[in-house]
Design an enzyme around this catalytic site. Structure first.
Site, short mmCIF file in Angstrom:
data_model
loop_
_atom_site.label_atom_id
_atom_site.label_comp_id
_atom_site.label_asym_id
_atom_site.label_seq_id
_atom_site.Cartn_x
_atom_site.Cartn_y
_atom_site.Cartn_z
N SER A 197 0.74 -1.27 -0.21
CA SER A 197 0.07 0.16 0.08
C SER A 197 0.81 1.38 0.02
O SER A 197 0.39 2.41 -0.24
CB SER A 197 -0.78 0.02 1.29
OG SER A 197 -0.07 0.00 2.26
N HIS A 236 -5.59 -4.41 -2.07
CA HIS A 236 -5.36 -3.13 -2.79
C HIS A 236 -5.43 -3.58 -4.39
O HIS A 236 -4.80 -2.89 -5.55
CB HIS A 236 -4.10 -2.34 -2.61
CG HIS A 236 -4.07 -1.58 -1.46
ND1 HIS A 236 -4.90 -0.32 -1.39
CD2 HIS A 236 -3.68 -1.45 -0.18
CE1 HIS A 236 -4.74 0.25 -0.18
NE2 HIS A 236 -4.08 -0.56 0.52
N LYS A 238 -12.69 -1.67 -0.18
CA LYS A 238 -11.68 -0.67 -0.81
C LYS A 238 -12.50 -0.66 -2.27
O LYS A 238 -13.77 -0.22 -2.43
CB LYS A 238 -10.31 -1.43 -0.93
CG LYS A 238 -9.59 -0.98 0.33
CD LYS A 238 -8.24 -1.35 0.45
CE LYS A 238 -7.62 -0.93 1.82
NZ LYS A 238 -6.72 -2.13 2.29
C1 PLP Z 1 -6.78 -2.20 3.90
C2 PLP Z 1 -6.34 -3.67 4.09
C3 PLP Z 1 -6.48 -4.75 4.97
C4 PLP Z 1 -7.77 -4.25 5.90
O1 PLP Z 1 -8.80 -4.57 5.44
P1 PLP Z 1 -10.38 -4.11 5.99
O2 PLP Z 1 -11.37 -4.96 5.21
O3 PLP Z 1 -10.53 -2.72 6.02
O4 PLP Z 1 -10.04 -4.76 7.37
C5 PLP Z 1 -5.84 -6.00 5.06
N1 PLP Z 1 -4.76 -6.10 4.51
C6 PLP Z 1 -4.39 -5.33 3.35
C7 PLP Z 1 -3.23 -5.32 2.43
C8 PLP Z 1 -4.92 -4.07 3.17
O5 PLP Z 1 -4.54 -3.07 2.27
#
Ligand code: PLP
Length: 395
Positions: free
Chosen positions: A182, A210, A241
């Site tokens: 990220s 992502h 996301k």
């Molecule tokens: C955003 C993210 C998460 C968390 O996801 P949520 O559903 O908001 O808990 C987990 N792993 C990665 C790689 C992320 O980018």
């Protein structure tokens, strides 16, 4: 104040002193590109994970509303007591079909999917081999499990191979990686990882939070992008996301993996079911990304346009093609000041600095969306250029 509260205050003070205190901006509109914030008024949003613009998409709202009417508001139960509706089973099936796995299991977040995964599948006979930059939820999930932990340098395939050799005496070896990292928007070398996994008899788990919905010709993520979709043993990802940005997460894998998770995974067994509205909207999100590549195409065009313009204006951006565009500023203070100045120009972006990224690698992380129009991108580019010149970040 008692002693504990005094200690907590001291810690908070330290956080402030180090310039690491996180302020939350209050948004008073739905999530999207043109939003209103209490602190900055009307701004253009360039820091959401709203890659396909589904966070406030009419079809998503309609799907959620419909389910509110037909299936009610909450479940007031975990899945195995009385928390499983037809919608939950349908979403799980759609996710499994989408990724080509036997089955999938829903969690209230991907964080939960990751913390509930490793201790269910592995014990002290096994080894987990984890990329050094993996997401916090993977790190926590691995901490909860008794398997031996091995770490390889970020995306370093020589180091991964070294760790795989060290792990040969264990019963199961599981390689674990984010699909897209990220902070840099760089893509895991899943093609090479899969080859090493075959050579050293290891399983591969990818957290594609992502990438789901945006990478690969059909939005199936990093594995599709690298042409190894059928070589991945376990996927985890989020509905929070690109797939609408509500909440929810999932694990998709073979039947025994998912069935054992349903029996033993603690965040699944001991936490409330996803609301029906979220399940319904999740189904809609999978439908939307499967039925057309239009949003993905627009996202890719927008990303290429923005990256190219920033590059032409001499900003130091990490090369790549992901809608995460890190504008490198190196100095924490510069990143913070520049983000604040951009907000005054109506561009909402956030500076990232240590400890979220390494010392001396401060940046502004821009995130592009299919919901951005060309005029939005142009406004951001000209604001970056103006402030960049004023701050002598560029010539
Ligand atoms: C955003 C993210 C998460 C968390 O996801 P949520 O559903 O908001 O808990 C987990 N792993 C990665 C790689 C992320 O980018």
């Amino acid at each position: 104040m008692n002693k504990t509260e005094q200690r907590l205050r001291d810690t908070l003070h330290e956080i402030e002193q180090q310039g690491l205190y996180k302020q939350e901006r209050i948004i008073t509109t739905p999530q999207g590109v043109e939003i209103r914030t209490r602190e900055g008024g009307e701004v253009l949003n360039f820091c959401a994970n709203n890659y396909l613009g589904l966070a406030n998409h009419p079809d998503m709202i309609a799907a959620a509303t419909e389910a509110l009417q037909s299936h009610g508001f909450g479940m007031a139960s975990v899945r195995f007591i009385c928390g499983t509706q037809d919608l939950h089973k349908e979403l799980e099936q759609r996710i499994a079909e989408f990724l080509g796995t036997d089955d999938a299991i829903l969690y209230t977040s991907c964080f939960d999917a990751n913390t509930g995964l490793f201790e269910t599948l592995l014990d002290d006979n096994d080894a987990v081999i984890s990329d050094a930059l993996n997401h916090a939820s993977i790190i926590d999930g691995i901490r909860l499990c008794k398997a031996t932990r091995l770490r390889y340098q970020h995306s370093d395939m020589n180091d991964l191979e070294k760790q795989l050799k060290l792990a040969q005496q264990y019963r199961t070896r599981l390689i674990v990686t984010d699909g897209v990292f990220s902070m840099d928007g760089d893509i895991a070398k899943l093609d090479e990882i899969v080859k090493l996994a075959e050579k050293y008899d290891a399983m591969v788990m990818v957290d594609d939070s992502h990438a789901t919905g945006i990478l690969g010709a059909h939005g199936k993520g990093t594995a599709e992008y690298h042409g190894v979709l059928d070589k991945i043993d376990i996927f985890t990802s989020t509905l929070g996301k690109a797939l609408g940005g509500g909440s929810g997460g999932f694990t998709a894998a073979s039947q025994p993996v998912i069935e054992l998770l349903r029996q033993r995974s603690r965040p699944y067994l001991f936490s409330n079911t996803l609301t029906p509205a979220l399940a319904s909207a999740g189904i809609k999100a999978i439908e939307l990304i499967s039925s057309s590549s239009a949003l993905r195409d627009k996202l890719n065009e927008n990303t290429a346009y923005f990256r190219n313009a920033m590059y032409t204006n001499c900003f130091d951006i990490n090369p790549g093609q992901h809608p995460i565009v890190p504008v490198m500023l190196f100095d924490a203070k510069v990143a913070q000041t520049m983000a604040a100045r951009l907000l005054e120009e109506g561009i909402y972006v956030i500076g990232f600095f240590y400890p979220v990224v390494p010392q001396g690698k401060a940046r502004i992380r821009v995130q592009i969306s299919a919901a951005h129009e060309r005029s939005h991108l142009d406004r951001a580019i000209s604001a970056f250029t103006k402030i960049g010149r004023e701050m002598e970040v560029i010539e």
